[in-house]
Design a protein around this motif. Structure first.
Motif, mmCIF file in Angstrom:
data_model
loop_
_atom_site.group_PDB
_atom_site.id
_atom_site.type_symbol
_atom_site.label_atom_id
_atom_site.label_comp_id
_atom_site.label_asym_id
_atom_site.label_seq_id
_atom_site.Cartn_x
_atom_site.Cartn_y
_atom_site.Cartn_z
ATOM 1 N N TYR A 188 2.320 -5.984 16.580
ATOM 2 C CA TYR A 188 2.837 -5.504 15.302
ATOM 3 C C TYR A 188 1.728 -4.702 14.649
ATOM 4 O O TYR A 188 0.554 -5.110 14.657
ATOM 5 C CB TYR A 188 3.230 -6.693 14.430
ATOM 6 C CG TYR A 188 3.205 -6.411 12.942
ATOM 7 C CD1 TYR A 188 4.304 -5.849 12.292
ATOM 8 C CD2 TYR A 188 2.079 -6.717 12.179
ATOM 9 C CE1 TYR A 188 4.274 -5.597 10.939
ATOM 10 C CE2 TYR A 188 2.050 -6.466 10.818
ATOM 11 C CZ TYR A 188 3.144 -5.904 10.207
ATOM 12 O OH TYR A 188 3.114 -5.652 8.859
ATOM 13 N N ASP A 189 2.044 -3.542 14.102
ATOM 14 C CA ASP A 189 1.034 -2.679 13.491
ATOM 15 C C ASP A 189 1.601 -2.082 12.208
ATOM 16 O O ASP A 189 2.680 -1.477 12.214
ATOM 17 C CB ASP A 189 0.633 -1.563 14.462
ATOM 18 C CG ASP A 189 -0.664 -0.877 14.062
ATOM 19 O OD1 ASP A 189 -1.224 -1.246 13.015
ATOM 20 O OD2 ASP A 189 -1.122 0.019 14.792
ATOM 21 N N HIS A 190 0.890 -2.281 11.124
ATOM 22 C CA HIS A 190 1.293 -1.725 9.819
ATOM 23 C C HIS A 190 0.165 -0.831 9.319
ATOM 24 O O HIS A 190 -0.997 -1.245 9.280
ATOM 25 C CB HIS A 190 1.543 -2.854 8.819
ATOM 26 C CG HIS A 190 1.444 -2.420 7.383
ATOM 27 N ND1 HIS A 190 0.517 -2.938 6.514
ATOM 28 C CD2 HIS A 190 2.140 -1.488 6.678
ATOM 29 C CE1 HIS A 190 0.643 -2.366 5.337
ATOM 30 N NE2 HIS A 190 1.616 -1.482 5.412
ATOM 31 N N THR A 191 0.487 0.397 8.948
ATOM 32 C CA THR A 191 -0.501 1.324 8.409
ATOM 33 C C THR A 191 0.053 1.988 7.157
ATOM 34 O O THR A 191 1.258 2.251 7.057
ATOM 35 C CB THR A 191 -0.886 2.424 9.424
ATOM 36 O OG1 THR A 191 0.284 3.169 9.777
ATOM 37 C CG2 THR A 191 -1.482 1.819 10.676
ATOM 38 N N SER A 192 -0.849 2.264 6.226
ATOM 39 C CA SER A 192 -0.478 2.944 4.993
ATOM 40 C C SER A 192 -1.583 3.915 4.616
ATOM 41 O O SER A 192 -2.759 3.546 4.560
ATOM 42 C CB SER A 192 -0.272 1.924 3.858
ATOM 43 O OG SER A 192 -0.071 2.586 2.615
ATOM 44 N N ARG A 193 -1.203 5.175 4.385
ATOM 45 C CA ARG A 193 -2.149 6.195 3.926
ATOM 46 C C ARG A 193 -1.549 6.915 2.724
ATOM 47 O O ARG A 193 -0.540 7.610 2.845
ATOM 48 C CB ARG A 193 -2.459 7.208 5.035
ATOM 49 C CG ARG A 193 -3.305 6.659 6.158
ATOM 50 C CD ARG A 193 -3.543 7.698 7.241
ATOM 51 N NE ARG A 193 -4.481 8.716 6.839
ATOM 52 C CZ ARG A 193 -5.801 8.643 7.041
ATOM 53 N NH1 ARG A 193 -6.316 7.580 7.643
ATOM 54 N NH2 ARG A 193 -6.596 9.617 6.661
ATOM 55 N N ASP A 194 -2.176 6.706 1.562
ATOM 56 C CA ASP A 194 -1.765 7.378 0.338
ATOM 57 C C ASP A 194 -2.732 8.545 0.118
ATOM 58 O O ASP A 194 -3.911 8.346 -0.163
ATOM 59 C CB ASP A 194 -1.820 6.401 -0.836
ATOM 60 C CG ASP A 194 -1.309 7.019 -2.136
ATOM 61 O OD1 ASP A 194 -1.043 8.242 -2.159
ATOM 62 O OD2 ASP A 194 -1.194 6.279 -3.126
#
Length: 207
Positions: A188-194
């Motif tokens: 499982y992989d979660h990424t966030s780039r704002d």
């Protein structure tokens, strides 16, 4: 082209379809934990799956049983005000080994040829663990988890990117004979780039 490579870390894809490449600024693996890096050139979609146009880079880390004890790293300088890593590995039993780690750094501004400073400083923190469990002589189970957060700024922007993510991987290896073995894994992989310009890339992946 360099952006047509599939990059894996212990079999977990870090490829992003946002621009058909890899955000290297958030891929922080302790150098002391790297066992080997496999580089396979040429098309390989049939064997490796999607996004393998020019090749595969597979970064493979060491088993927890091979990273026992305490590791401490620290450095400082004019361009990098601070960098540090702390890792500890041990054994719960003869069959179960573990390691936990934390690492972080702060980069200062790059100096231009005219002496002025670019606005490209950034900082990152990351931590996680790994468990290796020998179920039998021929079977092994591996669990890995990583979490990171920081403000990378590769484009020298006035507003650095707010980046964070976490991932979890499970792998089962079994040796059938001297000539045949296999492994199953999922993650499982979660990424966030704002990007702080009214655009945010939020992605969840399970394979």
């Amino acid at each position: 082209m360099a952006n047509k490579l599939l990059v894996l870390i212990d079999g977990r894809s870090v490829y992003t379809p946002l621009y058909a490449g890899v955000f290297w600024d958030v891929q922080n693996v302790l150098l002391a934990d790297v066992d080997r890096i496999e580089v396979i050139s040429g098309p390989g979609g049939t064997l490796w799956g999607a996004n393998v146009v020019n090749g595969v880079i597979n970064i493979i880390t060491k088993s927890a049983k091979n990273t026992k004890g305490l590791l401490v790293e620290a450095s400082t300088g004019s361009i990098m005000p601070g960098l540090g890593s702390l890792r500890y590995g041990g054994q719960v039993s003869d069959e179960l080994s573990y390691r936990v780690y934390g690492t972080g750094f702060k980069l200062g501004n790059t100096l231009e040829t005219n002496g002025s400073a670019s606005n490209d400083n950034w900082a990152m923190l990351q931590g996680g663990f790994r468990l290796d469990w020998g179920l039998s002589v021929k079977e092994q189970l591996t669990l890995q988890q990583n979490t990171y957060a920081g403000k990378p700024n590769p484009d020298a922007s006035t507003t650095p990117v707010d980046s964070r993510g976490d991932n979890f991987l499970i792998r089962w290896d079994r040796t059938v004979s001297d000539k045949f073995s296999f492994h199953l894994h999922g993650y499982y992989d979660h990424t966030s780039r704002d990007f702080n310009n009214d655009f945010t890339d939020l992605r969840f992946r399970m394979e």
